[in-house]
Design an enzyme around this catalytic site. Structure first.
Site, PDB file in Angstrom:
ATOM      1  N   SER A  95       0.838  -1.207   0.000  1.00 27.13           N
ATOM      2  CA  SER A  95       0.000   0.000   0.000  1.00 27.13           C
ATOM      3  C   SER A  95       0.867   1.248   0.000  1.00 27.13           C
ATOM      4  CB  SER A  95      -0.915   0.029   1.227  1.00 27.13           C
ATOM      5  OG  SER A  95      -1.824  -1.039   1.192  1.00 27.13           O
ATOM      6  N   GLY A 134      -5.451  12.365  -1.330  1.00 29.12           N
ATOM      7  CA  GLY A 134      -6.710  12.659  -0.635  1.00 29.12           C
ATOM      8  C   GLY A 134      -7.875  12.764  -1.587  1.00 29.12           C
ATOM      9  N   LEU A 135      -8.601  11.669  -1.715  1.00 29.78           N
ATOM     10  CA  LEU A 135      -9.808  11.677  -2.547  1.00 29.78           C
ATOM     11  C   LEU A 135     -11.034  11.363  -1.677  1.00 29.78           C
ATOM     12  CD1 LEU A 135     -11.215  11.778  -5.331  1.00 29.78           C
ATOM     13  CD2 LEU A 135     -10.751   9.329  -5.569  1.00 29.78           C
ATOM     14  N   TRP A 166      -9.439   7.976   5.538  1.00 34.82           N
ATOM     15  CA  TRP A 166      -8.866   6.689   5.082  1.00 34.82           C
ATOM     16  C   TRP A 166      -7.691   6.945   4.149  1.00 34.82           C
ATOM     17  CZ3 TRP A 166     -10.858   3.880   8.512  1.00 34.82           C
ATOM     18  CH2 TRP A 166     -12.222   3.975   8.855  1.00 34.82           C
ATOM     19  N   SER A 241      -8.102   8.153 -13.082  1.00 35.24           N
ATOM     20  CA  SER A 241      -6.988   7.562 -13.842  1.00 35.24           C
ATOM     21  C   SER A 241      -5.889   7.080 -12.874  1.00 35.24           C
ATOM     22  CB  SER A 241      -6.414   8.581 -14.821  1.00 35.24           C
ATOM     23  OG  SER A 241      -5.719   9.610 -14.126  1.00 35.24           O
ATOM     24  N   ARG A 247      -5.130   0.287  -8.843  1.00 34.67           N
ATOM     25  CA  ARG A 247      -5.873  -0.975  -8.864  1.00 34.67           C
ATOM     26  C   ARG A 247      -5.104  -2.037  -9.637  1.00 34.67           C
ATOM     27  NH1 ARG A 247     -11.547   2.104 -10.389  1.00 34.67           N
ATOM     28  NH2 ARG A 247     -12.142   2.596  -8.232  1.00 34.67           N
ATOM     29  N   GLU A 367     -10.017   1.240  -2.953  1.00 34.89           N
ATOM     30  CA  GLU A 367      -9.787   1.376  -4.407  1.00 34.89           C
ATOM     31  C   GLU A 367     -10.905   0.728  -5.208  1.00 34.89           C
ATOM     32  OE1 GLU A 367      -6.875   2.658  -5.923  1.00 34.89           O
ATOM     33  OE2 GLU A 367      -5.922   3.202  -4.054  1.00 34.89           O
ATOM     34  N   THR A 369     -14.741  -1.001  -4.067  1.00 41.43           N
ATOM     35  CA  THR A 369     -15.120  -2.246  -3.393  1.00 41.43           C
ATOM     36  C   THR A 369     -15.420  -3.328  -4.427  1.00 41.43           C
ATOM     37  OG1 THR A 369     -17.475  -1.741  -3.435  1.00 41.43           O
ATOM     38  CG2 THR A 369     -16.217  -0.905  -1.534  1.00 41.43           C
TER      39      THR A 369
END
Lengths: 388, 250
Positions: A95, A134-135, A166, A241, A247, A367, A369
């Site tokens: 991560s 930070g999204l 998170w 993007s 992912r 990223e 669910t």
């Protein structure tokens, strides 16, 4: 601990280039020698082993796939193998590297100005600076388009207000890529540690990803110069993007977790004797191993094909969704089954399977669910959008 | 300073070795191959010496199957400048034949120093380094733990029974690496990508005669069942008798 023996049932090794194999072997050795001795204690104490960050910089894994400066520019498959090997150690390690490379360096590289690139990319590649992304917000997870973080113009610059949640690496970061709406359009801002009004607070008490730093970001009247905005990102496509890149790494990474679990239970079954014979000799144990190896092999092949498509410039976000969704689902299933197979012994941290199992609950969730990826695929198949 | 490093491809030291059907070679299936660990130390030291001298080239040389390119590529990724592979079937030639082939292969390759591991971890011969020195007609010091180069002389150390022996040797020379000489680096990703573009020359190995021949290979016997004796005076007598008469150790 027995040495790690990676399953490669379909001789996928033969499909890798020499430098892809070397890259994988290098990272595998590094994880074995440098990371494995530290992880259980770090996990127990709930901290990321940050002393390793400069070493990762030296290895070249941080954003090492980006075409910039003297970066190694490894192939997407090599990058994926790096993710796989890191997550064989722990999802928290992978991560860290995913966020640094795919979520912070990538948007700076793709959407940033030359000045922004020069300031951050070499330092982040060397592990001398850490970034976070930070999204997600407290009230906007699967629906990032609903974000409330807002920028308003202030002279030649901006004032940013909002809260993010998170956020991996939040408390470690020197710079945060913060996404917020300016005149209703999503834009990216580089917010440096120490900027007035910007603070981070670590989210503790996790049952999962304990060797990873997760934080809240608070932005209260944060004044930013015009040069803080990523000039080329406009709209939700910018952050999405980045998610596609991350992912992609997750799809590879979790296979590493599954491989670690498989290797551990295979070894355990061969030596644990019950009813007078190794439990690996029982049909129920063998059935579980057969399922694990089959799913690992399938996911390895999917990842390899996905990586080749990515290098050829043909990969679609929907293909990434399929790989992320499938790999996370099976990695978690394999870890759950593996935990059963270890019996009572598997409860303690002498065995790593339960740690992987707990981590994978997060990885399956973040990223995108499992269900969100299901709907992305549903949309791709039917043309009908289930979430709008 | 130009340094040649001789390296060998060997089974990973953690590999479970199986004897092949012919009864005299190692079954290659399922074997992970690596650069012999002492050779890796030699590569690291060569890189350090080159860098300390501020110039020159490190050339890695191996005799082995075509797949040995992976081990040579690893050395290039660590920072070596070029590689030469003398291609021969796996296990072809004993130490003497290999040493002759390597020495012949070095013709035309400039060097101030030849380094290699003190021994490979497969056959543990510890013979190739000194034999290469004999063929090249240069001095050899084996099992060194330190190398300092000044001009045309190297000062080397080796550990013997708790003592340290310090020797001076004229260059060019062959030195074989003992543990402690250097700590091999991991090749970084930049090194790996750069290695792709470095020269790796492959030539068929000019076979030399092998004065030794492997007749048979067998695994060490498994451990015999444990014999238990009671913790009594009688037990002690039984143990003593067994050690004296059956095992002959006392």
């Amino acid at each position: 601990m027995a040495p790690f023996e990676a399953p490669d049932f379909y001789a996928i090794d033969d499909l890798l280039s020499e430098e892809e194999r070397l890259t994988r072997d290098t990272v595998r050795s590094w994880v074995t020698d440098r990371f494995m001795p530290l992880i259980e204690e770090a996990y127990r104490e709930g901290r990321f082993p940050r002393a390793l960050i400069p070493e990762m910089g030296e290895l070249g894994v941080l954003g090492g796939n980006l075409d910039y400066g003297d970066f190694p520019r490894m192939s997407s498959v090599a990058y994926g193998l790096v993710m796989q090997e890191l997550e064989r150690g722990d999802s928290g390690l992978r991560s860290f590297v995913s966020v640094q490379g795919a979520l912070v360096m990538y948007p700076i590289w793709r959407y940033g100005s030359d000045e922004q690139k020069a300031r951050w990319l070499p330092a982040m590649h060397a592990g001398k600076a850490v970034g976070c992304f930070g999204l997600t917000e407290p009230d906007h997870g699967s629906d990032p388009g609903g974000m409330e973080t807002k920028a308003v113009r202030d002279g030649s610059g901006f004032v940013l207000n909002g809260a993010k949640m998170w956020i991996t690496n939040g408390d470690l970061c020197d710079v945060a890529v913060v996404w917020g709406k300016l005149d209703g359009v999503v834009r990216g801002f580089l917010v440096e540690r120490g900027t007035k009004g910007f603070s981070t607070r670590e989210q503790k008490r996790k049952h999962s990803l304990r060797a990873s730093v997760t934080s809240e970001l608070v932005l209260q009247d944060v004044h930013l110069p015009a040069s803080a905005m990523l000039p080329l990102a406009q709209g939700l496509g910018g952050p999405l993007s980045c998610l596609t890149q991350a992912r992609y790494g997750i799809a590879w990474g979790v296979v590493g977790s599954a491989m670690a679990v498989y290797d551990e239970v295979r070894t355990y079954g061969a030596t644990r004797v019950q009813f007078g014979k190794p439990i690996a000799g029982f049909q129920l144990y063998q059935a579980k191993l057969a399922t694990m190896l089959t799913e690992i092999t399938k996911a390895q092949l999917m990842n390899l094909r996905l990586g080749r498509l990515k290098d050829a410039g043909k990969m679609t976000p929907q293909q990434v969704s399929m790989a992320k969704r499938n790999a996370c689902h099976w990695a978690l299933e394999i870890a759950r089954i593996g935990r059963d197979m270890l019996g009572a012994n598997g409860i303690t941290d002498e065995y790593q399977t339960m740690r992987h199992m707990c981590n994978l609950e997060s990885v399956k969730t973040y990223e995108g669910t499992h269900d969100i990826h299901t709907l992305i695929l549903g949309h791709a198949i039917t043309g009908l959008d289930a979430f709008r | 300073m130009d340094v040649v490093v001789l390296v060998k491809r060997v089974p990973d030291t953690e590999t479970k070795v199986r004897v092949a059907a012919d009864g005299k070679s190692v079954d290659p299936s399922g074997v992970q191959w690596i650069m012999a660990p002492y050779d890796e130390i030699a590569v690291e030291k060569a890189l350090q010496l080159r860098d300390a001298a501020g110039g020159g080239a490190v050339t890695v040389v191996s005799a082995g199957p075509a797949e040995t390119s992976k081990e040579l590529r690893t050395a290039l990724a660590m920072g070596a400048d070029k590689a030469l592979l003398l291609v021969a079937p796996q296990g072809a030639g004993d130490a003497a034949a290999t040493a002759k082939a390597l020495a012949d292969g070095l013709k035309g390759v400039p060097f101030d120093l030849v380094l290699c591991g003190k021994q490979a971890t497969d056959d543990d011969d510890a013979a190739v380094g000194p034999m290469v020195a004999a063929h090249l007609g240069v001095p050899c010091v084996a099992f060194v733990t330190s190398i300092e180069v000044a001009g045309r002389t190297a000062t080397v150390k080796r550990e013997i029974d708790g003592e340290v022996e310090v020797l001076e040797v004229d260059l060019p020379a062959v030195l074989t690496a003992q543990k402690g000489l250097a700590e091999p680096r991991l090749p970084g990703l930049k090194g790996i990508m750069a290695a792709k573009k470095k020269p790796l020359e492959e030539r068929p190995l000019a076979a030399a005669p092998s004065p030794t021949e492997t007749r048979a290979l067998s695994l060490p016997p498994g451990r015999a069942a444990c014999v238990k004796v009671p913790a009594t005076a009688e037990g002690a007598r039984q143990l003593l008798k067994a050690l004296r008469e059956e095992r002959g150790v006392l």
